[in-house]
Design a protein around this motif. Structure first.
Motif, PDB file in Angstrom:
ATOM      1  N   VAL A  27      -0.042 -16.969  -6.053  1.00  0.00           N
ATOM      2  CA  VAL A  27       0.256 -15.901  -7.008  1.00  0.00           C
ATOM      3  C   VAL A  27      -0.582 -14.669  -6.711  1.00  0.00           C
ATOM      4  CG1 VAL A  27       0.014 -15.189  -9.411  1.00  0.00           C
ATOM      5  CG2 VAL A  27       1.058 -17.392  -8.863  1.00  0.00           C
ATOM      6  N   LYS A  34       2.376  -7.437  -2.758  1.00  0.00           N
ATOM      7  CA  LYS A  34       3.355  -6.519  -3.341  1.00  0.00           C
ATOM      8  C   LYS A  34       2.740  -5.139  -3.556  1.00  0.00           C
ATOM      9  CE  LYS A  34       7.384  -7.365  -5.808  1.00  0.00           C
ATOM     10  NZ  LYS A  34       8.087  -8.559  -6.289  1.00  0.00           N
ATOM     11  N   ALA A  35       1.546  -5.136  -4.112  1.00  0.00           N
ATOM     12  CA  ALA A  35       0.851  -3.873  -4.344  1.00  0.00           C
ATOM     13  C   ALA A  35       0.545  -3.180  -3.022  1.00  0.00           C
ATOM     14  CB  ALA A  35      -0.436  -4.124  -5.126  1.00  0.00           C
ATOM     15  N   ALA A  38       3.607  -1.592  -1.470  1.00  0.00           N
ATOM     16  CA  ALA A  38       3.945  -0.313  -2.082  1.00  0.00           C
ATOM     17  C   ALA A  38       2.971   0.762  -1.640  1.00  0.00           C
ATOM     18  CB  ALA A  38       3.945  -0.450  -3.599  1.00  0.00           C
ATOM     19  N   ARG A 120      -7.792   4.404   0.493  1.00  0.00           N
ATOM     20  CA  ARG A 120      -8.041   4.714  -0.901  1.00  0.00           C
ATOM     21  C   ARG A 120      -7.020   4.014  -1.804  1.00  0.00           C
ATOM     22  NH1 ARG A 120      -6.958   9.786  -2.595  1.00  0.00           N
ATOM     23  NH2 ARG A 120      -6.769  10.333  -0.382  1.00  0.00           N
ATOM     24  N   ARG A 121      -5.755   4.061  -1.376  1.00  0.00           N
ATOM     25  CA  ARG A 121      -4.710   3.448  -2.195  1.00  0.00           C
ATOM     26  C   ARG A 121      -4.842   1.938  -2.243  1.00  0.00           C
ATOM     27  NH1 ARG A 121       0.953   5.541  -0.604  1.00  0.00           N
ATOM     28  NH2 ARG A 121       0.402   7.605   0.164  1.00  0.00           N
ATOM     29  N   LEU A 124      -7.308   0.885  -4.721  1.00  0.00           N
ATOM     30  CA  LEU A 124      -6.768   0.907  -6.081  1.00  0.00           C
ATOM     31  C   LEU A 124      -5.875  -0.303  -6.340  1.00  0.00           C
ATOM     32  CD1 LEU A 124      -5.882   4.688  -6.521  1.00  0.00           C
ATOM     33  CD2 LEU A 124      -7.771   3.427  -7.542  1.00  0.00           C
ATOM     34  N   HIS A 128      -6.331  -3.214  -9.116  1.00  0.00           N
ATOM     35  CA  HIS A 128      -5.300  -3.540 -10.091  1.00  0.00           C
ATOM     36  C   HIS A 128      -5.075  -5.043 -10.161  1.00  0.00           C
ATOM     37  CE1 HIS A 128      -0.990  -4.322 -11.089  1.00  0.00           C
ATOM     38  NE2 HIS A 128      -1.392  -3.683 -12.165  1.00  0.00           N
TER      39      HIS A 128
ATOM     40  N   GLN B 151      -3.585 -14.094 -15.301  1.00  0.00           N
ATOM     41  CA  GLN B 151      -3.319 -12.765 -15.850  1.00  0.00           C
ATOM     42  C   GLN B 151      -2.144 -12.101 -15.142  1.00  0.00           C
ATOM     43  OE1 GLN B 151      -5.734 -10.029 -17.469  1.00  0.00           O
ATOM     44  NE2 GLN B 151      -5.207  -8.302 -16.170  1.00  0.00           N
ATOM     45  N   VAL B 152      -2.160 -12.151 -13.823  1.00  0.00           N
ATOM     46  CA  VAL B 152      -1.063 -11.558 -13.052  1.00  0.00           C
ATOM     47  C   VAL B 152       0.262 -12.174 -13.472  1.00  0.00           C
ATOM     48  CG1 VAL B 152      -0.004 -11.529 -10.766  1.00  0.00           C
ATOM     49  CG2 VAL B 152      -2.381 -10.860 -11.034  1.00  0.00           C
ATOM     50  N   ASP B 153       0.259 -13.483 -13.596  1.00  0.00           N
ATOM     51  CA  ASP B 153       1.473 -14.198 -13.932  1.00  0.00           C
ATOM     52  C   ASP B 153       1.939 -13.855 -15.340  1.00  0.00           C
ATOM     53  OD1 ASP B 153       3.392 -16.181 -13.016  1.00  0.00           O
ATOM     54  OD2 ASP B 153       2.664 -17.369 -14.704  1.00  0.00           O
ATOM     55  N   VAL B 158       6.884 -12.372 -11.793  1.00  0.00           N
ATOM     56  CA  VAL B 158       7.363 -12.206 -10.427  1.00  0.00           C
ATOM     57  C   VAL B 158       6.925 -10.865  -9.838  1.00  0.00           C
ATOM     58  CG1 VAL B 158       9.330 -12.170  -8.897  1.00  0.00           C
ATOM     59  CG2 VAL B 158       9.334 -13.649 -10.914  1.00  0.00           C
ATOM     60  N   ALA B 159       7.405  -9.796 -10.427  1.00  0.00           N
ATOM     61  CA  ALA B 159       7.148  -8.472  -9.864  1.00  0.00           C
ATOM     62  C   ALA B 159       5.705  -8.044 -10.079  1.00  0.00           C
ATOM     63  CB  ALA B 159       8.083  -7.454 -10.495  1.00  0.00           C
ATOM     64  N   SER B 160       5.452  -7.198 -11.037  1.00  0.00           N
ATOM     65  CA  SER B 160       4.121  -6.665 -11.319  1.00  0.00           C
ATOM     66  C   SER B 160       3.568  -5.886 -10.148  1.00  0.00           C
ATOM     67  CB  SER B 160       3.167  -7.803 -11.659  1.00  0.00           C
ATOM     68  OG  SER B 160       1.851  -7.343 -11.710  1.00  0.00           O
ATOM     69  N   ALA B 161       2.422  -5.292 -10.373  1.00  0.00           N
ATOM     70  CA  ALA B 161       1.618  -4.688  -9.313  1.00  0.00           C
ATOM     71  C   ALA B 161       2.372  -3.640  -8.518  1.00  0.00           C
ATOM     72  CB  ALA B 161       1.095  -5.743  -8.348  1.00  0.00           C
ATOM     73  N   CYS B 162       3.649  -3.494  -8.791  1.00  0.00           N
ATOM     74  CA  CYS B 162       4.474  -2.621  -7.963  1.00  0.00           C
ATOM     75  C   CYS B 162       4.553  -1.225  -8.552  1.00  0.00           C
ATOM     76  CB  CYS B 162       5.870  -3.200  -7.815  1.00  0.00           C
ATOM     77  SG  CYS B 162       6.807  -2.464  -6.478  1.00  0.00           S
ATOM     78  N   VAL B 164       2.593   0.184 -10.570  1.00  0.00           N
ATOM     79  CA  VAL B 164       1.278   0.801 -10.512  1.00  0.00           C
ATOM     80  C   VAL B 164       1.138   1.702  -9.300  1.00  0.00           C
ATOM     81  CG1 VAL B 164      -1.110   0.290  -9.904  1.00  0.00           C
ATOM     82  CG2 VAL B 164      -0.064  -0.819 -11.851  1.00  0.00           C
ATOM     83  N   VAL B 165       1.620   1.212  -8.174  1.00  0.00           N
ATOM     84  CA  VAL B 165       1.402   1.932  -6.934  1.00  0.00           C
ATOM     85  C   VAL B 165       2.234   3.198  -6.844  1.00  0.00           C
ATOM     86  CG1 VAL B 165       1.393   1.751  -4.438  1.00  0.00           C
ATOM     87  CG2 VAL B 165       0.748  -0.192  -5.817  1.00  0.00           C
ATOM     88  N   ILE B 168      -0.122   5.469  -8.096  1.00  0.00           N
ATOM     89  CA  ILE B 168      -1.111   5.679  -7.058  1.00  0.00           C
ATOM     90  C   ILE B 168      -0.599   6.660  -6.013  1.00  0.00           C
ATOM     91  CG2 ILE B 168      -2.412   4.564  -5.208  1.00  0.00           C
ATOM     92  CD1 ILE B 168      -2.449   2.038  -6.846  1.00  0.00           C
ATOM     93  N   ALA B 169       0.653   6.464  -5.607  1.00  0.00           N
ATOM     94  CA  ALA B 169       1.236   7.323  -4.581  1.00  0.00           C
ATOM     95  C   ALA B 169       1.284   8.776  -5.049  1.00  0.00           C
ATOM     96  CB  ALA B 169       2.636   6.837  -4.218  1.00  0.00           C
ATOM     97  N   SER B 172      -2.525  10.260  -5.159  1.00  0.00           N
ATOM     98  CA  SER B 172      -3.268  10.520  -3.932  1.00  0.00           C
ATOM     99  C   SER B 172      -2.563  11.536  -3.047  1.00  0.00           C
ATOM    100  CB  SER B 172      -3.461   9.212  -3.164  1.00  0.00           C
ATOM    101  OG  SER B 172      -2.288   8.867  -2.493  1.00  0.00           O
ATOM    102  N   ALA B 173      -3.316  12.494  -2.582  1.00  0.00           N
ATOM    103  CA  ALA B 173      -2.745  13.565  -1.766  1.00  0.00           C
ATOM    104  C   ALA B 173      -2.318  13.032  -0.403  1.00  0.00           C
ATOM    105  CB  ALA B 173      -3.779  14.669  -1.589  1.00  0.00           C
TER     106      ALA B 173
END
Lengths: 184, 184
Positions: A27, A34-35, A38, A120-121, A124, A128, B151-153, B158-162, B164-165, B168-169, B172-173
């Motif tokens: 998990v 996944k993070a 992305a 950097r990403r 993060l 997370h 916690q993630v679960d 299934v997804a998550s964490a996605c 967020v980025v 993030i994208a 960040s420059a």
DNA sequence: TATTGTTATACTCTATAACTATA
DNA sequence: TATAGTTATAGAGTATAACAATA
């Protein structure tokens, strides 16, 4: 008649798989993957491309093959990865003066810049995923994982852990009549 | 001009990738996966088949779909997995009296027996991977992973964490001129 | 003869879409 | 109309094998 992985409290419903190491590891890994995916989505090759780029920038690998083995990927995959990264102007293949079969790998300026951003990403993304832990526990987890990974990597950079289980398979009694192709 | 993940000591050659969380997590995961693969090689579906078998034996899932979501696999994959496991006589699909579309899952006696054996072998595989740590550190690592995974679960099975980025994208420059298909 | 890197091919895994039978 | 499960198909990722250049 089977010690069952012993659920922590025993009161909750639907434990089972959730209580074991493999599940937790999977998990966490998939979540981070996944993070990370992305975070480096724009990079050819995704997370693997990142590792190649990072190695090119910092380790200056002596050959494609060496890097492939270090990262645990097939050398043919390395070719594809580098094709894309080079096409994007992030890394360069340069002839090794000492061995004209081999190619030295270096990151371009553009590659180094991008690497900064991605670092950097990824940091993060990591934070997370580790959201459930305070900074102290994160440090502990990172340290423990690092120790395990370092040893595993030292024992066998790619394979490992596999032969052991052959012994395990011999040692443990099978339910009789069920012992299919071992060489599969 | 880029804080670099700060190598632990700074003296060793060829650090780079090796120093980061993602690398360690990946190495440990793949190592365990390899050992687990070998440990359950005879089981149709490998490690995934194990999780299905374990869930069938202990959680008695209310439907294939429910189990598929719990394990984070596609429902079509669950069909294949169960086809093979049922063909091997390890699990059974039984009609749900309450909903004739759904199938209840149970493990056969043969399945429960095999599960016992596999549990034992997986425990050995796990201990092999964690060989670098003493028992106390293993407990710590297991506990921390468990907390993170839980916690993630809980946040997103299934997804998550996605998502967020995506933030993030944006935050960040980018190195200017390089910002390909975001919807990829 | 062995090794580095490339290319072409095949295979495995996973996801997508269409279908059925129920609700 | 929506849902559980199945099937067929296509796509991504990976490995295998054959090849060219060099050692």
């Amino acid at each position: 008649m089977c010690p069952e992985p012993a659920p922590p409290t025993g009161a909750e419903p639907a434990w089972g798989v959730q209580a074991d190491f493999g599940w937790a590891l999977g998990v966490v890994f998939r979540s981070y993957l996944k993070a990370a995916n992305a975070a480096v989505a724009e990079l050819p090759g995704g997370p693997r491309g990142y590792q190649v780029l990072a190695a090119a920038a910092r380790d200056q690998p002596r050959s494609q093959l060496a890097l492939a083995q270090q990262l645990g990927v097939d050398r043919t995959v390395m070719t594809y990865l580098l094709d894309d990264l080079e096409k994007a102007g992030l890394v360069e293949r340069r002839p090794d003066p000492a061995d004209r079969r081999a190619r030295r790998l270096t990151a371009t300026e553009s590659g180094e810049e991008l690497l900064c951003t991605l670092d950097r990403r990824l940091r993060l993304a990591e934070e997370h995923v580790l959201g459930a832990l305070d900074e102290s526990d994160r440090e502990t987890l990172r340290g423990l994982l690092q120790r395990v990974a370092t040893q595993v990597d030292a024992l066998d950079p790619v394979a490992s852990a596999c032969d052991v289980v052959n012994d395990i398979a011999d040692e443990s009694a099978m339910p009789a009549g069920r012992r299919p192709r071992t060489g599969d």
